[in-house]
Design an enzyme around this catalytic site. Structure first.
Site, PDB file in Angstrom:
ATOM      1  N   CYS A   1      -8.053  -1.783   4.208  1.00 26.56           N
ATOM      2  CA  CYS A   1      -8.002  -3.186   5.287  1.00 26.56           C
ATOM      3  C   CYS A   1      -9.223  -3.396   5.947  1.00 26.56           C
ATOM      4  CB  CYS A   1      -7.127  -2.763   6.479  1.00 26.56           C
ATOM      5  SG  CYS A   1      -5.430  -2.000   5.679  1.00 26.56           S
TER       6      CYS A   1
ATOM      7  N   GLU B   1       2.304   1.621  -3.281  1.00 30.50           N
ATOM      8  CA  GLU B   1       1.178   2.043  -4.204  1.00 30.50           C
ATOM      9  C   GLU B   1       0.958   3.770  -4.217  1.00 30.50           C
ATOM     10  OE1 GLU B   1      -2.587   0.315  -3.488  1.00 30.50           O
ATOM     11  OE2 GLU B   1      -3.486   1.265  -5.147  1.00 30.50           O
TER      12      GLU B   1
ATOM     13  N   GLU C   1       0.672  -1.049   0.079  1.00 30.33           N
ATOM     14  CA  GLU C   1       0.056   0.050   0.089  1.00 30.33           C
ATOM     15  C   GLU C   1       0.937   1.074  -0.104  1.00 30.33           C
ATOM     16  OE1 GLU C   1      -2.925  -0.448   2.842  1.00 30.33           O
ATOM     17  OE2 GLU C   1      -4.057   1.370   2.319  1.00 30.33           O
TER      18      GLU C   1
ATOM     19  N   GLU D   1     -14.007 -12.707  -5.566  1.00 31.83           N
ATOM     20  CA  GLU D   1     -12.410 -12.239  -6.187  1.00 31.83           C
ATOM     21  C   GLU D   1     -11.764 -12.931  -5.079  1.00 31.83           C
ATOM     22  OE1 GLU D   1     -15.279 -10.460  -5.329  1.00 31.83           O
ATOM     23  OE2 GLU D   1     -14.390  -8.471  -4.304  1.00 31.83           O
TER      24      GLU D   1
ATOM     25  N   GLU E   1     -15.691 -10.854   3.931  1.00 29.61           N
ATOM     26  CA  GLU E   1     -14.730 -10.725   3.013  1.00 29.61           C
ATOM     27  C   GLU E   1     -14.204 -11.803   2.417  1.00 29.61           C
ATOM     28  OE1 GLU E   1     -11.107  -9.471   4.623  1.00 29.61           O
ATOM     29  OE2 GLU E   1     -10.740  -7.879   3.104  1.00 29.61           O
TER      30      GLU E   1
ATOM     31  N   CYS F   1     -10.005  -1.578  14.560  1.00 29.35           N
ATOM     32  CA  CYS F   1     -10.378  -3.093  14.952  1.00 29.35           C
ATOM     33  C   CYS F   1     -10.675  -3.511  16.234  1.00 29.35           C
ATOM     34  CB  CYS F   1      -9.256  -3.880  14.362  1.00 29.35           C
ATOM     35  SG  CYS F   1      -8.990  -3.654  12.511  1.00 29.35           S
TER      36      CYS F   1
ATOM     37  N   SER G   1      -6.772   2.031  -2.124  1.00 27.82           N
ATOM     38  CA  SER G   1      -5.793   1.241  -2.425  1.00 27.82           C
ATOM     39  C   SER G   1      -5.998  -0.219  -2.982  1.00 27.82           C
ATOM     40  CB  SER G   1      -4.762   0.910  -1.109  1.00 27.82           C
ATOM     41  OG  SER G   1      -3.871  -0.195  -1.222  1.00 27.82           O
TER      42      SER G   1
ATOM     43  N   LYS H   1     -15.216  -9.567   8.103  1.00 24.72           N
ATOM     44  CA  LYS H   1     -14.214 -10.600   7.602  1.00 24.72           C
ATOM     45  C   LYS H   1     -14.835 -11.972   7.116  1.00 24.72           C
ATOM     46  CE  LYS H   1     -10.490  -8.025   8.228  1.00 24.72           C
ATOM     47  NZ  LYS H   1      -9.713  -7.503   7.166  1.00 24.72           N
TER      48      LYS H   1
END
Lengths: 625, 390
Positions: free
Chosen positions: A335, A311, A308, A402, A397, A552, A355, A394
């Protein structure tokens, strides 16, 4: 350097009414009051509830939550005020004049007990089979009030179907007591607004838009509603059975990665006060339970920083050197899967600002079933990859279509802190009493930079520790590497770092002020995105956004209850752990260096990195079909 | 449909031009007049209008609002319908005067959804008032601007509660707010707002025209003026009447041609049930108050069926927000069903009356605080009869 315009407490303008209950507290002015015959001098505008709690006078509450605005709807916290005909909800009554309050009078006790009896009469659920058995506010009050029979009857059959449709959240409205904490969480704290009250009178219930399954509405899976539900009406989709099955299957090589936030909070499930990290003990417990390898998600957090951060530098170069008008700045962090879904729903035209780096969980998933499988000489098909996350999103996710860059499902199961704690208890292990042990190779060591991802501002701090040093060749100019402007619990924070005497290859950054922002809780994310939309953030380069309040450590999978104080304690635990680590910068992690030497040989943002460690986003829009 | 008896306050001869007269006074003089008239809220709660107006006037704010509560939903009440039809302009005048005295420039009429058929006529009145400079900019050359908008309710009884009404006006689900702060401090969109019943507002211009002394000479010590009531049930001449406060229930019954009276429900479903032996009690804030509803029952009526009807209404019309009202009303209704089936013990009936008493002091708003009234009074006066029958 903090921009005050963003720091109002989260509140949605549509829900103004919820805040009307409170007069703003003025500490200079004091009021003389009497509570149960004792005299007190309290700040003008303080609620009766708060005034009482400060004096250790316990007042039962259900709809009250310290993170949320006041509704005064459950009526458990009623008190008697001399001269008033009706009892008053202490949570919503602001003290502005001398009053005499009774918190234990016959009227009050009778009313509270009656209200509790009514609530129990309308609550279906067997405590044995409830996830919240032992941690349910209704159950606790029933015990405190000595409820020993169903005075107004009892619901014997479930009335509502359980909504299992979401990957992350299960809704069982049979257990709902209509406190509406979930509604206020979703609307005010998270600015999503999935839930609302529908119907009237006794038929009132909490529902999604048109009563659609949760999977079909614009839920970001953050799970903040679960953390604030007083009963078991909301819980995570449980994966522990599947994980046990994998462990019990000798053909499967079961690995688990653990994120820092669950480690900082799991002790609470075992009766420890908030703020005790049990990282080493957890490693031992997981091995005892039968996991084949225990890895540290911080390793891929370090990898995230490399990817990241690179990037960002590439985007800056493209903007500043190549004068590319299409480069998307500020870059937004990626994230937090709740945040990803939030932006996909509400700001689909801005997903290119994100990102493309995957979250640490998904990076690890891809690395385990490729690099690790190769190094350990295991067929990736035989690997079951589990993650311990503070997060319900999560779960969604790891099921995104993908997320299969290894050719398989990269992460098979994401467990919340609560689920794993329950599994540990089931295994008969008392976690806080265990010996500590270390993580397994080949990812045995991670940096403190990866660790602090758990608290809001942590990603930014970790990124700066690396980026600044890469660009200038010197460590960040903060004592002990603690970039304090990144820390704290303000909803939106803004700061900058001045770059000078940069290395020749970064000469285009000479004299540049790197401006960054941090936001946590999607209501704050909304404020940032609205400012971005209005074109007010053109000088900002990088924004860290976490879906959950506190980052988190306040995730939807963390132990219940939650409050600002608890989240601060968890964050402190994480920062303390970081302080004690030998390596505190992602780029200095030897395992990170190793993976770039051995496997991702083109370096950060190279071809293989892009295949395994980067992802793409969906422009969803907030229309419900 | 006009007022059936000889009107006292609402006699057109008393009207004069209250608006013009008011706009020649200072706002403070109006506030004082309304306060001295001891005009109490006609919607049912009886809060002194002058106190409310003074509170709104003394709250500093760049915007304030006046709301006419025309969400007439109490079972058995239809007097506002008559006032809004017969004396539309008086209602509007009351709103303008209120706005002038508290410093508001905009008003809403929150009209009951079921009254939408009246809207066209009411809009026409607004238009004609605007055309004759009695509404809008610089009303009657006074320099004071005020306009009125009609908003329709959607059929929720609870929206007659002033803070729920305001939520509804704001486009939210109609649910009561916490009080304090009261709407006079933070009302519509957070601005100071006076919410008054149709009748309260319509009375003001008449008080201004005829004077406080005239007004306070009518009624009792604590209940000044008159009450417009709507009488229904077992009577020969149902309809809307205007009575001076202090009149006994029997006198009302004589006026409307009621015979063989067993009980009178005063104040609608949320009011109280007065048995035959108590008919000498009088209509006033001191004794038996009413928002307008008088329902008469003769001896052929089954009190449990009446009560059941009321409790079904509340079970459905509770907004569902607070526990005592949402579940409590259902439990009272369930209890009535148990009685009907002959399965309710005397002990459980006592529990239910105790529940009702808790609801009266524990509910968040007036709905839940008053919904057990009929249960408690009917069970108190007719409990033996009911238990003997079922």
């Amino acid at each position: 350097m903090i921009d005050n315009a963003f720091n109002n407490k989260t509140s949605n303008s549509q829900q103004t009414s919820y805040n009307y209950g409170q007069v703003s507290e003025n500490n200079d002015q004091k009021v003389d009051i009497e509570i149960d015959g004792r005299k007190y001098n309290v700040p003008y505008g303080i609620s009766i509830l708060e005034a009482c709690r400060k004096q250790n006078i316990n007042i039962p509450t259900l709809c009250f939550h310290p993170d949320l605005c006041i509704t005064g709807s459950c009526r458990m916290c009623l008190v008697e005020i001399e001269g008033m005909r009706t009892l008053q909800a202490s949570c919503s009554y602001s003290i502005t004049q001398p009053i005499k309050i009774h918190t234990t009078s016959e009227k009050v006790r009778k009313a509270r007990r009656t209200i509790l009896d009514l609530m129990i009469s309308d609550h279906y659920g067997e405590c044995y089979t409830c996830e919240r058995n032992g941690n349910c506010q209704l159950q606790k009050l029933a015990k405190e009030y000595g409820v020993d029979y169903y005075r107004f009857g009892h619901v014997e059959e479930p009335f509502y179907e359980i909504d299992n449709s979401s990957y992350a959240i299960v809704r069982d409205m049979n257990k709902c007591i209509l406190c509406r904490r979930c509604v206020r969480t979703c609307m005010d704290l998270q600015a999503v607004g999935v839930l609302g009250a529908v119907n009237r009178g006794y038929d009132t219930k909490i529902a999604t838009f048109l009563d659609k399954p949760l999977e079909e509405v614009i839920c970001i899976n953050c799970g903040q509603c679960i953390n604030r539900c007083p009963t078991g009406a909301l819980k995570e989709k449980d994966s522990s059975d599947e994980v046990w099955q994998a462990i019990d299957n000798p053909k499967k090589h079961v690995v688990i990665q653990t994120a820092p936030s669950p480690r900082a909070a799991i002790g609470e499930e075992f009766g420890l006060p908030p703020g005790n990290s049990l990282t080493g003990e957890l490693n031992t417990a997981l091995k005892m339970m039968g996991f084949d390898r225990v890895f540290d998600t911080n390793f891929t957090a370090d990898l995230t920083i490399m990817e990241e951060g690179t990037e960002l530098l590439l985007r800056l170069k493209s903007a500043l050197v190549d004068k590319n008008p299409n480069v998307k700045l500020p870059q937004l962090t990626s994230c937090s899967p709740g945040w990803i879904k939030f932006i996909e729903y509400f700001y689909p035209d801005y997903v290119d600002h994100l990102s493309t780096a995957k979250s640490p969980q998904q990076m690890f998933g891809a690395v385990i079933k490729t690099f690790y499988a190769q190094e350990a000489n295991i067929d990736p098909k035989d690997i079951v990859s589990v993650s311990l996350m503070p997060c319900t999103a999560k779960k969604y996710e790891c099921n995104r279509p993908e997320m299969d860059s290894s050719g398989l499902k990269d992460v098979d199961f994401a467990l919340t802190t609560r689920e794993l704690a329950q599994m540990i208890k089931e295994a008969g292990i008392y976690l806080p009493g265990l010996q500590k042990s270390t993580f397994d190779e080949p990812f045995g060591e991670a940096s403190g930079a990866g660790l602090i991802f758990g608290a809001t501002g942590g990603v930014m701090e970790a990124a700066l520790r690396t980026a600044y040093e890469l660009v200038t060749g010197r460590p960040v100019p903060f004592e002990n590497l603690d970039i304090t402007p990144c820390r704290g619990m303000e909803g939106v924070r803004q700061a900058s770092v001045h770059l000078e005497n940069v290395k020749p290859e970064w000469s285009f950054l000479e004299g540049v002020d790197l401006n960054f922002m941090i936001a946590h809780g999607t209501a704050n994310a909304k404020k940032v995105m609205e400012a971005l939309k209005r074109g007010e953030l053109s000088n900002i380069h990088f924004i860290e956004i976490m879906a959950c309040p506190g980052g988190c450590i306040g995730g939807g999978g963390e132990p219940i209850p939650t409050s600002l104080e608890i989240r601060q304690k968890r964050a402190e635990a994480i920062y303390k752990e970081d302080e004690g680590l030998p390596i505190r910068k992602s780029h200095e992690n030897p395992h990170v260096k190793y993976i770039y030497e051995k496997f991702l040989t083109e370096g950060p943002c190279g071809h293989l990195s892009h295949k395994l460690l980067h992802t793409s986003y969906v422009k969803r829009g907030s229309y419900i079909v | 449909m006009p007022i059936l008896n000889k009107a006292i306050v609402f006699d057109k001869e008393n009207f004069g031009d209250g608006l013009k007269k008011a706009l020649q006074m200072t706002p403070d003089d109006i506030l004082l007049t309304v306060k001295n008239s001891i005009l109490k809220g006609r919607g049912g709660a009886g809060f002194p209008a002058g106190v409310k107006w003074l509170a709104a006037a003394s709250t500093p704010s760049d915007k304030k609002y006046v709301v006419c509560n025309a969400d007439e939903g109490e079972p058995g009440t239809f007097k506002d319908r008559v006032l809004l039809t017969e004396f539309t302009e008086q209602v509007y005048n009351g709103m303008i005067i209120c706005g002038y005295s508290i410093g508001a420039q905009y008003g809403f009429v929150y009209l009951r959804g079921e009254y939408s058929y009246m809207r066209e006529q009411m809009e026409k009145t607004l238009e004609s008032m605007r055309n004759s400079n009695r509404l809008g900019k610089n009303i009657l050359g006074s320099g004071f601007d005020f306009d009125i908008e009609i908003r329709l309710g959607s059929g929720a009884y609870v929206c007659g509660e002033e803070s729920a009404l305001i939520e509804s006006l704001e486009g939210l689900r109609g649910e009561p707010r916490n009080r304090p702060p009261y709407p006079v401090d933070r009302g519509y969109l957070g601005y100071p707002t006076v919410v008054n019943n149709v009748e309260t507002l319509a009375t003001v211009p008449i008080i201004i025209n005829k004077g406080v002394e005239w007004f306070t000479s009518i009624g009792t010590e604590k209940s000044k003026g008159t009450k417009v009531i709507s009488v229904s049930g077992d009577v020969e001449f149902p309809g809307v009447y205007e009575i001076p406060y202090g009149i006994t229930i029997s006198e009302v019954l004589d006026m409307v041609g009621a015979k063989d009276v067993k009980a009178v429900q005063v104040g609608g479903a949320s009011g109280v049930c007065i048995p035959e032996e108590d008919l000498t009690r009088n209509i006033s804030f001191e004794d038996v108050p009413t928002g307008g509803s008088i329902i008469v029952f003769n001896h052929s009526r089954d009190m449990l069926k009446i009560l059941k009807n009321f409790m079904e209404f509340f079970t459905e019309e509770s907004c569902g927000q607070c526990t005592p009202c949402r579940i409590g009303n259902k439990k009272l209704l369930d209890g009535i069903n148990l009685i009907e089936e002959g399965k309710c013990s005397v002990q459980y009936l006592r529990e239910l009356i105790s529940l009702g008493e808790t609801m009266q002091i524990a509910s968040k708003c007036g709905l839940g605080q008053s919904s057990p009234n009929s249960f408690i009074t009917i069970m108190t006066h007719f409990g033996d009869e009911i238990l003997a029958k079922y």
